[in-house]
Scaffold this motif. Sequence first.
Motif, PDB file in Angstrom:
ATOM      1  N   CYS A  69       0.839  -1.208   0.000  1.00  0.00           N
ATOM      2  CA  CYS A  69       0.000   0.000   0.000  1.00  0.00           C
ATOM      3  C   CYS A  69       0.871   1.255   0.000  1.00  0.00           C
ATOM      4  CB  CYS A  69      -0.913   0.006   1.227  1.00  0.00           C
ATOM      5  SG  CYS A  69      -2.220  -1.242   1.177  1.00  0.00           S
ATOM      6  N   VAL A  70       1.962   1.236   0.809  1.00  0.00           N
ATOM      7  CA  VAL A  70       2.887   2.370   0.854  1.00  0.00           C
ATOM      8  C   VAL A  70       3.530   2.570  -0.512  1.00  0.00           C
ATOM      9  CG1 VAL A  70       5.061   3.235   1.820  1.00  0.00           C
ATOM     10  CG2 VAL A  70       3.347   2.191   3.319  1.00  0.00           C
ATOM     11  N   GLY A  71       3.944   1.458  -1.139  1.00  0.00           N
ATOM     12  CA  GLY A  71       4.606   1.543  -2.437  1.00  0.00           C
ATOM     13  C   GLY A  71       3.716   2.065  -3.544  1.00  0.00           C
ATOM     14  N   LEU A  72       2.401   1.896  -3.365  1.00  0.00           N
ATOM     15  CA  LEU A  72       1.457   2.340  -4.393  1.00  0.00           C
ATOM     16  C   LEU A  72       0.906   3.742  -4.124  1.00  0.00           C
ATOM     17  CD1 LEU A  72      -0.520  -1.003  -4.890  1.00  0.00           C
ATOM     18  CD2 LEU A  72       1.050   0.056  -6.532  1.00  0.00           C
ATOM     19  N   LYS A  83       4.418   2.424 -16.791  1.00  0.00           N
ATOM     20  CA  LYS A  83       5.859   2.605 -16.609  1.00  0.00           C
ATOM     21  C   LYS A  83       6.335   1.790 -15.410  1.00  0.00           C
ATOM     22  CE  LYS A  83       5.051   7.024 -14.213  1.00  0.00           C
ATOM     23  NZ  LYS A  83       5.323   8.476 -14.236  1.00  0.00           N
ATOM     24  N   PRO A  84       7.536   1.236 -15.499  1.00  0.00           N
ATOM     25  CA  PRO A  84       8.030   0.388 -14.413  1.00  0.00           C
ATOM     26  C   PRO A  84       8.338   1.191 -13.158  1.00  0.00           C
ATOM     27  CG  PRO A  84       9.750   0.742 -16.043  1.00  0.00           C
ATOM     28  CD  PRO A  84       8.490   1.321 -16.614  1.00  0.00           C
ATOM     29  N   LEU A  85       8.234   0.521 -12.024  1.00  0.00           N
ATOM     30  CA  LEU A  85       8.591   1.161 -10.760  1.00  0.00           C
ATOM     31  C   LEU A  85      10.089   1.435 -10.727  1.00  0.00           C
ATOM     32  CD1 LEU A  85       6.498  -1.033  -8.270  1.00  0.00           C
ATOM     33  CD2 LEU A  85       5.869   1.171  -9.279  1.00  0.00           C
ATOM     34  N   THR A  86      10.457   2.507 -10.104  1.00  0.00           N
ATOM     35  CA  THR A  86      11.867   2.872 -10.003  1.00  0.00           C
ATOM     36  C   THR A  86      12.185   3.296  -8.572  1.00  0.00           C
ATOM     37  OG1 THR A  86      11.366   5.170 -10.632  1.00  0.00           O
ATOM     38  CG2 THR A  86      11.996   3.645 -12.401  1.00  0.00           C
ATOM     39  N   TRP A  88      13.013   3.871  -4.783  1.00  0.00           N
ATOM     40  CA  TRP A  88      12.656   3.187  -3.542  1.00  0.00           C
ATOM     41  C   TRP A  88      11.469   2.244  -3.721  1.00  0.00           C
ATOM     42  CZ3 TRP A  88       7.848   3.761  -1.292  1.00  0.00           C
ATOM     43  CH2 TRP A  88       7.053   4.816  -1.747  1.00  0.00           C
ATOM     44  N   ARG A  89      10.601   2.544  -4.672  1.00  0.00           N
ATOM     45  CA  ARG A  89       9.454   1.656  -4.908  1.00  0.00           C
ATOM     46  C   ARG A  89       9.943   0.301  -5.437  1.00  0.00           C
ATOM     47  NH1 ARG A  89       4.797   5.036  -4.834  1.00  0.00           N
ATOM     48  NH2 ARG A  89       5.248   7.202  -5.381  1.00  0.00           N
ATOM     49  N   ARG A  90      10.915   0.323  -6.307  1.00  0.00           N
ATOM     50  CA  ARG A  90      11.468  -0.927  -6.854  1.00  0.00           C
ATOM     51  C   ARG A  90      12.169  -1.725  -5.751  1.00  0.00           C
ATOM     52  NH1 ARG A  90      12.416  -1.866 -12.299  1.00  0.00           N
ATOM     53  NH2 ARG A  90      13.689  -3.691 -12.765  1.00  0.00           N
ATOM     54  N   SER A  91      12.921  -1.018  -4.885  1.00  0.00           N
ATOM     55  CA  SER A  91      13.617  -1.682  -3.777  1.00  0.00           C
ATOM     56  C   SER A  91      12.614  -2.283  -2.797  1.00  0.00           C
ATOM     57  CB  SER A  91      14.524  -0.686  -3.050  1.00  0.00           C
ATOM     58  OG  SER A  91      15.499  -0.157  -3.930  1.00  0.00           O
ATOM     59  N   LEU A  92      11.509  -1.562  -2.599  1.00  0.00           N
ATOM     60  CA  LEU A  92      10.485  -2.048  -1.681  1.00  0.00           C
ATOM     61  C   LEU A  92       9.850  -3.339  -2.191  1.00  0.00           C
ATOM     62  CD1 LEU A  92       9.089  -1.338   0.970  1.00  0.00           C
ATOM     63  CD2 LEU A  92       7.392  -0.051  -0.337  1.00  0.00           C
ATOM     64  N   ARG A  93       9.739  -3.471  -3.501  1.00  0.00           N
ATOM     65  CA  ARG A  93       9.176  -4.707  -4.065  1.00  0.00           C
ATOM     66  C   ARG A  93      10.051  -5.906  -3.725  1.00  0.00           C
ATOM     67  NH1 ARG A  93       7.817  -4.468 -10.185  1.00  0.00           N
ATOM     68  NH2 ARG A  93      10.081  -4.617 -10.426  1.00  0.00           N
TER      69      ARG A  93
END
Length: 488
Positions: A69-72, A83-86, A88-93
């Motif tokens: 939820c935070v990442g979104l 578009k792909p996540l980049t 901190w969002r990518r790291s969070l995944r």
Amino acid sequence: MEKQCKMNGRLKDSLPSIPSDLLLNPFVHHLELTSTLDKIKTALLTVTFLPLRVLCIGLLLSLAWVLACVGLVGLDENDVRCKPLTGWRRSLRAVISKLVRLLMVFGSFHTVKVKGRQATQREAPVLILAPHSSFFDALPVVLLGSPSIVAKAETANIPFFGKLINYTQPVYVWRDDPTSRQKTIKEIVNRATSKLEWPQILIFPEGTCTNRKCLITFKLGAFYPGVPVQPVCIRYPNELDTVTWTWEGPGALKLLWLTLTRWNSICEIEFLPVYKPSEEEKNNPKLFANNVRNIMAKALQIPVSDYNYSDTLLIKKAVELNLPSASDLVKVQKLRHKIGLNCLELEVQQASKLLNKDLCSLEDFAKVLNVSAGNDAVQELFQLYVKNGVRIINIREYLLDSIIINMKSKTEEMARLAFEAVSSDPTRMSRDEAVQALKISLKMSEERADRIFDKIESVSKFNYDSFVKYAQNKEDLAKIFAGPKKDN
């Protein structure tokens, strides 16, 4: 009214002989605790480890959901899809993937064996996973780095898991959209050819869960784009198979319970070499899919089968009618196709000529089908209806199954065939016969069928003609049976 139709009395020359695995039903799984030791272990772990494991899984799932939820936050649907996540969002995944992996450890999957190397997104934009047999296949998904999955759009609304799935930036398939397939293919191509760092796309090409005894027909969505794919084989080599979730077998809760009460469950993942399609395969997705399936089947040492996702729709229809052994209908359908049976009305007429209107031998059965009793497919079809080892079957059971298989919608023709198939005396049907015919041909509830039988019997004999006369005066039934349209 007798239709002019011809029944093919032999196997078509273009069809191969029936493989030995034809009756190896991929939609059935049997699971029972047979040994006393297993029962004792399960009982002890149920009252000791199970509550602790459920608590830990709940906490980890909740934490993963919160992080998703935070990442979104701050992203709309268009951002997620285009578009792909980049950053901190990518790291969070990656963090969420580790949490889900830890969740699986508490779910008893301590041991995961990996063979081969996972290709990069540039080497293989698409990962092909098979066989698909369980909701526990989420384990290989997270071990592959949470690639984007191809999933039906409804999964986005699943509690907890919907957010987690959405965070992988899936390619959603909208089944009520007639252009969905073209959109899915376009999306896969766009991601595969994009210079942006999209995650790999993961697809379960079988489209449904099986018991891993064979590889069923691959759906073509993953192969239309014509890009390199990496086949990934999944195995669960456990002494007791508590993961397989099929149409006919234990339910999800039983599987969860038995898996969570195992000391350790094993999963094996094998990465096969990247498969680069030839020009011929790029122009022929079916050839591409079949070649990849054959390679995977060889690695798994299991056969391929012509069962496919659409067969589950037939099973669903049988389940709705509360028929026992619903998945056996798929076997009947396959064997009818192999034999070349294409005129059900002729079969019903032939069956009505039998001296014994219910029970028949293999020779009588072959006469009904207008084929040789020595035909291997006929013998296998006959064997499906044999009970207690007695080489006599109830021909009506076969006829009703065949009606369900051939019934595309509620029609007067299908109702007439159902009445003919079940009635021992066409001039007056029993209550059981009437209810059975109405349930199968018109998907009518047993309660309503009972009421209709009583209404007709109060004024005349119940048979097909008296029912049609009654139906013509009912608004919903008059749409099916020719006659004046009147209110109830």
